[in-house]
Scaffold this active site. Structure first.
Site, short mmCIF file in Angstrom:
data_model
loop_
_atom_site.label_atom_id
_atom_site.label_comp_id
_atom_site.label_asym_id
_atom_site.label_seq_id
_atom_site.Cartn_x
_atom_site.Cartn_y
_atom_site.Cartn_z
N GLY A 109 2.34 2.36 10.54
CA GLY A 109 3.21 3.52 10.36
C GLY A 109 3.91 3.95 11.64
O GLY A 109 4.51 5.03 11.69
N GLU B 95 -6.88 4.39 7.69
CA GLU B 95 -6.73 5.83 7.40
C GLU B 95 -7.99 6.36 6.72
O GLU B 95 -8.38 7.51 6.94
CB GLU B 95 -5.47 6.07 6.55
N LYS C 130 0.11 4.29 -0.29
CA LYS C 130 -0.54 5.49 0.27
C LYS C 130 -0.30 6.68 -0.66
O LYS C 130 -0.25 6.51 -1.88
CB LYS C 130 -0.03 5.75 1.69
N HIS D 278 -9.45 0.78 4.75
CA HIS D 278 -8.16 0.99 5.43
C HIS D 278 -8.41 1.93 6.62
O HIS D 278 -9.22 2.85 6.54
CB HIS D 278 -7.15 1.58 4.46
N SER E 83 3.49 -2.03 10.29
CA SER E 83 4.95 -2.00 10.47
C SER E 83 5.60 -3.35 10.19
O SER E 83 6.59 -3.71 10.83
CB SER E 83 5.32 -1.48 11.87
N ASN F 90 0.87 -1.19 0.00
CA ASN F 90 0.00 0.00 0.00
C ASN F 90 0.90 1.23 0.00
O ASN F 90 1.50 1.56 1.01
CB ASN F 90 -0.89 -0.02 1.26
N GLU G 187 -5.18 -5.16 10.53
CA GLU G 187 -4.16 -4.14 10.73
C GLU G 187 -4.45 -3.37 12.01
O GLU G 187 -5.27 -2.44 12.00
CB GLU G 187 -4.18 -3.15 9.56
C1 PEP Z 1 -0.71 0.04 5.82
O1 PEP Z 1 -0.78 1.20 5.47
O2 PEP Z 1 -1.59 -0.75 5.48
C2 PEP Z 1 0.43 -0.37 6.66
C3 PEP Z 1 0.44 -1.57 7.16
O3 PEP Z 1 1.44 0.56 6.83
P1 PEP Z 1 2.88 0.29 7.53
O4 PEP Z 1 3.39 -1.00 7.00
O5 PEP Z 1 3.70 1.47 7.11
O6 PEP Z 1 2.64 0.23 9.00
#
Ligand code: PEP
Length: 247
Positions: A170, A94, A11, A92, A210, A9, A164
């Site tokens: 992040g 976000e 973003k 997601h 992460s 992803n 997630e």
């Molecule tokens: C995501 O945006 O779905 C995500 C898992 O981000 P990150 O790996 O940067 O934590």
């Protein structure tokens, strides 16, 4: 058996040149036929990324449930398909938190994807305060019941779920493999309750938060973790390919 999937992803990162370079590098380096690799670039670059992609499924981070019309700034499934996009993320964290996407809206997106026979990854996960209160399973189950578990079995079978935890996205703070496995096993058990064991075995449940080239091996070795949805670490070809190779 559930498909192994590693999805990136991106973003709101990278420009067109960076995006093309990244998809070219990953296409060249990746030789894993047993892992489905996906990329979710900014929608603006889907056409270019899809045309450069070799053995990678490309999609969008979002779409709108209507087929067309006066919805300024939105994207329809048919438009995504017309430039080579084959799949989208739905829900997601976000989108849920920053853009106030509700369970009701996400359910309409899930239904629109199913009606159009368009693939999707449904994202779920609890914020930190819910984890600290020990209510993460109730919270995630409610997200799934609100917007995904209404599907009939045939339609549900096409979905992919990404767990997630919001506190891990992040932040550099990954869920431990025990925490990930516990939630993934719970999600699979709810699928057994709602549908049946065969369905539960076939649906891929990805971990996101992460996940990187250093921790992917341990996370992916959990029996109920079928892969990862990767944010930051998907922006560098070497790191992303190392994650794919962690299986
Ligand atoms: C995501 O945006 O779905 C995500 C898992 O981000 P990150 O790996 O940067 O934590």
């Amino acid at each position: 058996m559930a498909r192994k999937i590693v999805a990136g992803n991106w973003k709101m990162n990278l420009n067109l040149n960076d995006a093309k370079a990244l998809v070219q590098q990953v296409s060249q380096q990746n030789n894993r036929e047993d892992v489905t690799v996906m990329m979710f670039p900014p929608a603006l670059f889907v056409a270019d990324v899809a045309s450069e992609a070799n053995g990678i499924k490309v999609g969008t981070q979002n779409f709108y449930f209507e087929e067309k019309g006066a919805f300024t700034g939105e994207l329809a499934i048919d438009q995504i398909r017309s430039v080579g996009g084959e799949i989208s993320l739905i829900g997601h964290s976000e989108r849920r938190a920053i853009f106030a996407e509700s369970d009701e809206l996400l359910k309409r997106k899930v239904d629109a994807a199913v009606d159009a026979d368009f693939d999707f990854i449904f994202c779920c996960g609890e914020p930190l305060e819910i984890r600290e209160a020990g209510n993460q399973e109730t919270y995630v189950k409610a997200q799934l019941e609100a917007a995904l578990f209404h599907l009939p079995k045939d339609a549900f079978l096409k979905s992919v779920i990404a767990y997630e935890p919001v506190w891990a996205i992040g932040t550099g703070k990954t869920a431990s493999s025990d925490q990930a496995e516990e939630m993934h096993a719970a999600i699979r058990s709810w699928i057994v309750e709602k549908y049946d064991a065969t369905t539960a075995e076939k649906v891929s449940i990805l971990y996101g938060g992460s996940c990187n080239e250093n921790n992917a091996r341990e996370l992916f070795s959990c029996p109920n973790v079928d892969g990862g949805l990767i944010g930051g670490a998907s922006l560098k070809a070497d790191a992303f390919c190392a994650i794919i190779d962690s299986f």
